[in-house]
Write a protein that holds these residues in place. Sequence first.
Motif, PDB file in Angstrom:
ATOM      1  N   ASN A  75     -10.396   3.682 -19.637  1.00 58.16           N
ATOM      2  CA  ASN A  75     -10.521   4.693 -20.686  1.00 58.16           C
ATOM      3  C   ASN A  75      -9.229   4.625 -21.504  1.00 58.16           C
ATOM      4  N   ALA A  76      -9.264   3.830 -22.561  1.00 56.62           N
ATOM      5  CA  ALA A  76      -8.032   3.390 -23.208  1.00 56.62           C
ATOM      6  C   ALA A  76      -7.380   4.447 -24.086  1.00 56.62           C
ATOM      7  N   PHE A  77      -8.108   5.476 -24.478  1.00 59.00           N
ATOM      8  CA  PHE A  77      -7.607   6.368 -25.520  1.00 59.00           C
ATOM      9  C   PHE A  77      -7.435   7.812 -25.061  1.00 59.00           C
TER      10      PHE A  77
ATOM     11  N   ASP B  14     -13.117 -16.554 -10.872  1.00 58.09           N
ATOM     12  CA  ASP B  14     -12.626 -17.708 -11.637  1.00 58.09           C
ATOM     13  C   ASP B  14     -11.929 -17.284 -12.919  1.00 58.09           C
ATOM     14  N   MET B  15     -12.411 -16.198 -13.529  1.00 53.93           N
ATOM     15  CA  MET B  15     -11.858 -15.717 -14.793  1.00 53.93           C
ATOM     16  C   MET B  15     -11.783 -14.197 -14.752  1.00 53.93           C
ATOM     17  N   LEU B  16     -10.806 -13.648 -15.493  1.00 55.71           N
ATOM     18  CA  LEU B  16     -10.606 -12.210 -15.520  1.00 55.71           C
ATOM     19  C   LEU B  16     -10.194 -11.788 -16.923  1.00 55.71           C
ATOM     20  N   LEU B  17     -10.896 -10.810 -17.474  1.00 57.89           N
ATOM     21  CA  LEU B  17     -10.499 -10.144 -18.712  1.00 57.89           C
ATOM     22  C   LEU B  17     -10.220  -8.695 -18.351  1.00 57.89           C
ATOM     23  N   SER B  18      -8.976  -8.258 -18.520  1.00 56.38           N
ATOM     24  CA  SER B  18      -8.581  -6.972 -17.944  1.00 56.38           C
ATOM     25  C   SER B  18      -7.762  -6.131 -18.909  1.00 56.38           C
ATOM     26  N   SER B  19      -8.022  -4.841 -18.884  1.00 56.27           N
ATOM     27  CA  SER B  19      -7.139  -3.874 -19.535  1.00 56.27           C
ATOM     28  C   SER B  19      -6.208  -3.222 -18.522  1.00 56.27           C
ATOM     29  N   ARG B  20      -6.291  -3.618 -17.290  1.00 58.44           N
ATOM     30  CA  ARG B  20      -5.391  -3.152 -16.230  1.00 58.44           C
ATOM     31  C   ARG B  20      -4.350  -4.225 -15.934  1.00 58.44           C
ATOM     32  N   TYR B  21      -3.083  -3.867 -16.133  1.00 54.33           N
ATOM     33  CA  TYR B  21      -1.970  -4.789 -15.897  1.00 54.33           C
ATOM     34  C   TYR B  21      -1.993  -5.346 -14.477  1.00 54.33           C
ATOM     35  N   HIS B  22      -2.177  -4.468 -13.500  1.00 54.84           N
ATOM     36  CA  HIS B  22      -2.087  -4.928 -12.116  1.00 54.84           C
ATOM     37  C   HIS B  22      -3.303  -5.716 -11.651  1.00 54.84           C
TER      38      HIS B  22
ATOM     39  N   GLY C 254      -5.889 -10.360 -21.339  1.00 57.16           N
ATOM     40  CA  GLY C 254      -5.865  -8.909 -21.364  1.00 57.16           C
ATOM     41  C   GLY C 254      -6.328  -8.321 -22.675  1.00 57.16           C
ATOM     42  N   VAL C 255      -6.833  -7.082 -22.585  1.00 50.39           N
ATOM     43  CA  VAL C 255      -7.112  -6.259 -23.763  1.00 50.39           C
ATOM     44  C   VAL C 255      -6.280  -4.999 -23.542  1.00 50.39           C
ATOM     45  N   THR C 256      -5.158  -4.885 -24.233  1.00 49.90           N
ATOM     46  CA  THR C 256      -4.110  -3.978 -23.794  1.00 49.90           C
ATOM     47  C   THR C 256      -3.944  -2.753 -24.672  1.00 49.90           C
ATOM     48  N   MET C 257      -3.551  -1.641 -24.042  1.00 52.97           N
ATOM     49  CA  MET C 257      -3.258  -0.394 -24.740  1.00 52.97           C
ATOM     50  C   MET C 257      -1.759  -0.173 -24.884  1.00 52.97           C
ATOM     51  N   ASP C 258      -0.932  -0.971 -24.197  1.00 52.34           N
ATOM     52  CA  ASP C 258       0.518  -0.822 -24.309  1.00 52.34           C
ATOM     53  C   ASP C 258       1.176  -2.191 -24.179  1.00 52.34           C
TER      54      ASP C 258
ATOM     55  N   ALA D 220      -3.333 -11.867 -25.172  1.00 49.21           N
ATOM     56  CA  ALA D 220      -3.212 -10.406 -25.109  1.00 49.21           C
ATOM     57  C   ALA D 220      -3.841  -9.824 -26.367  1.00 49.21           C
ATOM     58  N   LEU D 221      -5.058  -9.321 -26.234  1.00 47.53           N
ATOM     59  CA  LEU D 221      -5.740  -8.643 -27.326  1.00 47.53           C
ATOM     60  C   LEU D 221      -5.384  -7.157 -27.284  1.00 47.53           C
ATOM     61  N   ARG D 222      -5.681  -6.440 -28.361  1.00 46.78           N
ATOM     62  CA  ARG D 222      -5.409  -5.000 -28.412  1.00 46.78           C
ATOM     63  C   ARG D 222      -6.707  -4.218 -28.304  1.00 46.78           C
ATOM     64  N   VAL D 223      -6.637  -3.064 -27.672  1.00 42.39           N
ATOM     65  CA  VAL D 223      -7.851  -2.255 -27.514  1.00 42.39           C
ATOM     66  C   VAL D 223      -8.403  -1.792 -28.855  1.00 42.39           C
ATOM     67  N   ASP D 224      -7.544  -1.668 -29.870  1.00 44.48           N
ATOM     68  CA  ASP D 224      -7.981  -1.199 -31.186  1.00 44.48           C
ATOM     69  C   ASP D 224      -8.011  -2.334 -32.210  1.00 44.48           C
ATOM     70  N   GLN D 225      -8.107  -3.552 -31.728  1.00 41.85           N
ATOM     71  CA  GLN D 225      -8.046  -4.728 -32.601  1.00 41.85           C
ATOM     72  C   GLN D 225      -9.307  -4.830 -33.460  1.00 41.85           C
ATOM     73  N   PRO D 226      -9.159  -5.092 -34.775  1.00 42.71           N
ATOM     74  CA  PRO D 226     -10.348  -5.324 -35.604  1.00 42.71           C
ATOM     75  C   PRO D 226     -11.123  -6.547 -35.107  1.00 42.71           C
ATOM     76  N   ALA D 227     -12.422  -6.529 -35.282  1.00 43.48           N
ATOM     77  CA  ALA D 227     -13.292  -7.640 -34.867  1.00 43.48           C
ATOM     78  C   ALA D 227     -13.015  -8.032 -33.411  1.00 43.48           C
ATOM     79  N   LEU D 228     -12.935  -7.025 -32.559  1.00 43.12           N
ATOM     80  CA  LEU D 228     -12.600  -7.285 -31.155  1.00 43.12           C
ATOM     81  C   LEU D 228     -13.648  -8.172 -30.492  1.00 43.12           C
ATOM     82  N   GLY D 229     -14.905  -8.014 -30.843  1.00 42.55           N
ATOM     83  CA  GLY D 229     -15.949  -8.825 -30.211  1.00 42.55           C
ATOM     84  C   GLY D 229     -15.718 -10.311 -30.398  1.00 42.55           C
ATOM     85  N   ARG D 230     -15.376 -10.731 -31.617  1.00 42.49           N
ATOM     86  CA  ARG D 230     -15.115 -12.151 -31.865  1.00 42.49           C
ATOM     87  C   ARG D 230     -13.889 -12.619 -31.098  1.00 42.49           C
TER      88      ARG D 230
END
Length: 537
Positions: A285-287, A395-403, A417-421, A437-447
């Motif tokens: 819950n990023a926000f 095999d692969m991980l996309l995470s918004s959790r650092y740990h 990562g898709v990061t909030m900080d 490192a992507l951002r949680v509020d990044q434009p065109a996040l899907g692409r």
Amino acid sequence: MNDLPELPELQDPSTQGSEGEAPRRSAWSRLGSRLRDRVREAVEDVVERAAEAADPDILLLRSMGGLVDLAARRYALDPGAQWKEGEPLRLLFAGYSGTRNTGADVRVEEMIRQIRYLLGDLNCELSITTIDPELTRGYFRTVRQLELPQIFPRFVFDTVHEVHGVVACEGSMFKSKFANALSTYMVGALGCASAENKLSIAYGGEAGAMDPELRDLVAKHCQQSLVICRNEASRDVLGELGVPTEFGTDTAWMFEPAPPAVGERMLRDAGWDGAKKVLAIAPINAFWWPVKPDVKKGLAHFTTGAFAADHYKSVYFHRSGEDVDRAQEAYLSGIADGLRRFEADHDVFVVLVGMEKLDRSACDRLAQLVGRPLPRFISDDYDMFEMVSMLRRCDMLLSSRYHAIVCSMLGLVASAGVTMDERIANLMDDRGTPELALRVDQPALGRAVHATLERLHDDREELREGIARTVVVNLERMGRMGQIFVEYVRSRHPAFPLREELGLAGDPWTHLPPASEEALSLIGRVRPDVVDRVPRA
């Protein structure tokens, strides 16, 4: 007070009109209506006055600061527990365990293992605070668990008095990003220890933007503490406040989970065929941070059940509102869109990971947006040993959790990562892949998610090499943290029976906790010249 549930109308059956006829209002019903309005007005008045009385965060900060000052005055008459030669060193680990935050529990587990190894089990008695002892049952072997009350200043004042020192062990130690109450607890424990001339050290913590009152509390009460920071940016923040620091790292790198067969069984039980590549996604819950106290909401929640979706605990609530909901939906929709694009070309087994039990709602909503049921591994269903075993089997991980990323790296899981900080961004910089490192509020996040998943799939072996190097670099830093800790204890208690070869004149690799075969194998792969010096489990 529009969020308070409506009170029911009082009805007098004798005044109901016949079929097709409007009901007649009797004196009884008019009295009931006025009574209902008066009750509502009274409740609203109490709530408003309580909300205006004081900011609970400020009250907590000031009460904790006042008790640190009182501890200093008490010390002149009653110094409390002071270490004497021949007795075990009693240390309190000031942490926030018991919320089933896998990363927080893993880093504390490794911290305790390292300090037990350096001091010797016969030479120390360790205790740790936990929010819920039931949720930390089986964790932190040999360590006494103390339940931390929600209103903690007096508990800190009394408990620190009975030990020889404090080790603050929360990662987000001096920040207003998540909750001022958490940082207030860290500062209070360190400050009370310093006030009574005890060991006062923060281990692998981080500092960032702080509200003015919290910043002042840190500056006033942490001047005599030593903070080993997990990045240089944190040292800069604390340096401005006059707080002594050293450079270190996080402590979760070498955690030994349940055997690989446990993680494999978890995946197979969830439907994995044992052949497809496993892609784990760890949303949050990023926000809805920071958590803030709100007496008005608190009274409404406890009396009527309002604001249940936003309630954290006590009078603390997550950020909420239409803007928060829109941002969260856009973030999860971006991940779902990127995943669908990726799956159009790749047959993978997808699982959702909730590293903290709070992440369940994000996992549930992401599954809805993807449009099909997805296996979910949430930390209130699985302990930290199981969670990390499963992560390292992916095999692969996309995470918004650092740990989630840190804990997966010893298993060489290709991660992004898709990061909030700043934490995940800093980690990807260290690995030489800042684009992951992507951002949680990044434009065109899907692409961006789609392109990132393609990169994890196509360049997995290349990425694994950078991951391996980064793990080993951080293990050496963790070893140096052990050296700093030894020197700190030795400087305060020269008679304490530390092994002669330990300390800054020694070898950082010998200051690590005993390593598993998995860790030794990775160290040997990257640094064959040092692997024989690492303690064995």
